[in-house]
Every structure is written in C-alpha cells, then in structure tokens.
Design an enzyme around this catalytic site. Structure first.
Site, PDB file in Angstrom:
ATOM      1  N   ARG A 194      36.600  58.562  52.803  1.00 26.75           N
ATOM      2  CA  ARG A 194      35.455  58.002  52.084  1.00 26.75           C
ATOM      3  C   ARG A 194      34.208  58.174  52.949  1.00 26.75           C
ATOM      4  NH1 ARG A 194      36.087  57.604  46.736  1.00 26.75           N
ATOM      5  NH2 ARG A 194      37.746  56.168  46.120  1.00 26.75           N
TER       6      ARG A 194
ATOM      7  N   ALA B  39      41.817  55.262  41.341  1.00 25.88           N
ATOM      8  CA  ALA B  39      40.597  54.805  40.675  1.00 25.88           C
ATOM      9  C   ALA B  39      39.653  55.971  40.445  1.00 25.88           C
ATOM     10  CB  ALA B  39      39.907  53.740  41.527  1.00 25.88           C
TER      11      ALA B  39
ATOM     12  N   GLU C  62      42.760  58.975  35.381  1.00 24.75           N
ATOM     13  CA  GLU C  62      42.641  58.877  36.844  1.00 24.75           C
ATOM     14  C   GLU C  62      44.005  58.724  37.517  1.00 24.75           C
ATOM     15  OE1 GLU C  62      40.211  59.407  38.944  1.00 24.75           O
ATOM     16  OE2 GLU C  62      38.690  59.719  37.409  1.00 24.75           O
TER      17      GLU C  62
ATOM     18  N   GLU D 169      45.184  61.613  40.167  1.00 28.08           N
ATOM     19  CA  GLU D 169      45.303  61.280  41.582  1.00 28.08           C
ATOM     20  C   GLU D 169      46.740  61.176  42.076  1.00 28.08           C
ATOM     21  OE1 GLU D 169      42.858  57.956  42.707  1.00 28.08           O
ATOM     22  OE2 GLU D 169      41.019  59.056  42.251  1.00 28.08           O
TER      23      GLU D 169
ATOM     24  N   PRO E  22      27.420  43.276  43.203  1.00 26.31           N
ATOM     25  CA  PRO E  22      26.313  42.895  42.324  1.00 26.31           C
ATOM     26  C   PRO E  22      24.987  42.593  43.008  1.00 26.31           C
ATOM     27  CG  PRO E  22      27.863  41.080  42.536  1.00 26.31           C
ATOM     28  CD  PRO E  22      28.476  42.270  43.228  1.00 26.31           C
TER      29      PRO E  22
ATOM     30  N   GLU F 209      38.105  66.462  45.546  1.00 28.66           N
ATOM     31  CA  GLU F 209      38.885  65.274  45.871  1.00 28.66           C
ATOM     32  C   GLU F 209      40.192  65.678  46.553  1.00 28.66           C
ATOM     33  OE1 GLU F 209      39.214  61.211  43.489  1.00 28.66           O
ATOM     34  OE2 GLU F 209      40.168  62.871  42.429  1.00 28.66           O
TER      35      GLU F 209
END
Length: 183
Positions: free
Chosen positions: A64, A76, A92, A96, A114, A142
């Site tokens: 990441r 995800a 997904e 994945e 948020p 990915e």
C-alpha cells in the site's frame, strides 16, 4: 435541522483523478465563523469477510503506497460508477482471491475516514465459497497474495500490526463477536 451543519459558501476543485477528487470548501460554522475544509470525494468501496470450508479467513497481502508498506487485508475494492455494492463485492472477491461467493450477506457500511473523506465502505460476509476454475483477472496494477488464517492467527496479525487497517480489524472483531455469541 442539524445544529452542527456547516453551510458551504464556496467550493474550489483542486484535483480530479481516476479514483479521488480533492476540493476545498469555505464553510460557515454553526457559530457564524468561517472555516476551510479540505475534502476527498470518493466513489465508495466494498469489502468481504470470507470464510472458507476450513473455517479460515481469506485475506490478501499487498503493498500500500500511502502507508509505504505491505498490509494484510480482507478483499476489497472501489465501486465503479453506478455499480451495485453487492455486485462489486462479488467481483472484488473473485478478482483478488479466485473465490466466488455462492451467498453474500450484507453486514454494515461505515465511513472510512470522515474527517476529510466521504468514502462509504460496504461490508459483506460469506462462508459459502467455491474456488473458480476461471477466475476474473486482477487489475493490471494490482499485485496480491492470498492468505488463509484462522481467527486466532488473524488476531495475532492484528496484535503485531500486520493487520492494521480499519476494515480488516473490523472483520476480525466481527468474527470474534460471532464466535462469542455461539458459545
């Protein structure tokens, strides 16, 4: 009316990308003062808590870039424009992990961060999996490795921060609560 509403006075679009859009809003606070809010607009995402026939949690390990490290996460991905979240979760999971969900149960939705982003993450659960003979191809940018961990192993990964994102920690907590309720 919500007594905490911040009235938008102006919006400046700063960046519009493939996944996110950045804007700066000038707002009037409930007390009448003016403030600036930096906002990330996101199309939303889905994640799947998937348990195989061996009662193992299906996870993916991937690098990441924002964190500059490899994380272990539940499968995800982001929603496409107008896409149904349940269909996105099916897609997904297969892309994945190579697994197809025969059933998928909606669990909850929550905002990932948020304070600055509007990303709404939809969580699904399945323990009805079949390995696909011809799985969908992963996104070309990915690179993931599939892991299968027991709940106890997943808790250990969380304790040493191999699992350290909100959705996967939520998944571990959810499974732990389900286990406790079955006792």
């Amino acid at each position: 009316m919500d007594k905490f509403v911040e009235k938008t006075l102006s919006t400046e679009q700063i960046y519009s990308g493939k996944i996110v859009h950045l804007q700066v809003d000038k707002v009037m606070l409930p007390d009448g003062k003016i403030a600036t809010r930096e906002l990330i607009k996101h199309p939303g995402a889905v994640a799947v808590i998937a348990i195989n026939d061996d009662n193992k949690l299906i996870l993916v390990e991937q690098y990441r870039k924002p964190c500059e490290r490899t994380l272990v996460e539940i499968p995800a991905g982001k929603l496409e424009q107008g896409e149904d979240p349940k269909q996105a979760a099916v897609r997904e999971l297969e892309e994945e992990t190579g697994y197809v969900a025969k059933e998928l149960k909606y669990i909850t939705s929550f905002y990932s961060s948020p304070g600055f982003a509007d990303e709404l993450l939809h969580i699904y659960f399945t323990d009805k999996l079949v390995k696909s003979d011809d799985p969908r191809e992963a996104d070309e940018d990915e690179f993931v490795e599939v892991l299968e961990l027991s709940l106890q192993e997943a808790k250990q990964y969380a304790a040493i921060q191999k699992i350290c994102d909100a959705k996967t920690n939520y998944a571990v907590l959810y499974l732990e609560m389900q286990e406790m309720m079955q006792r």
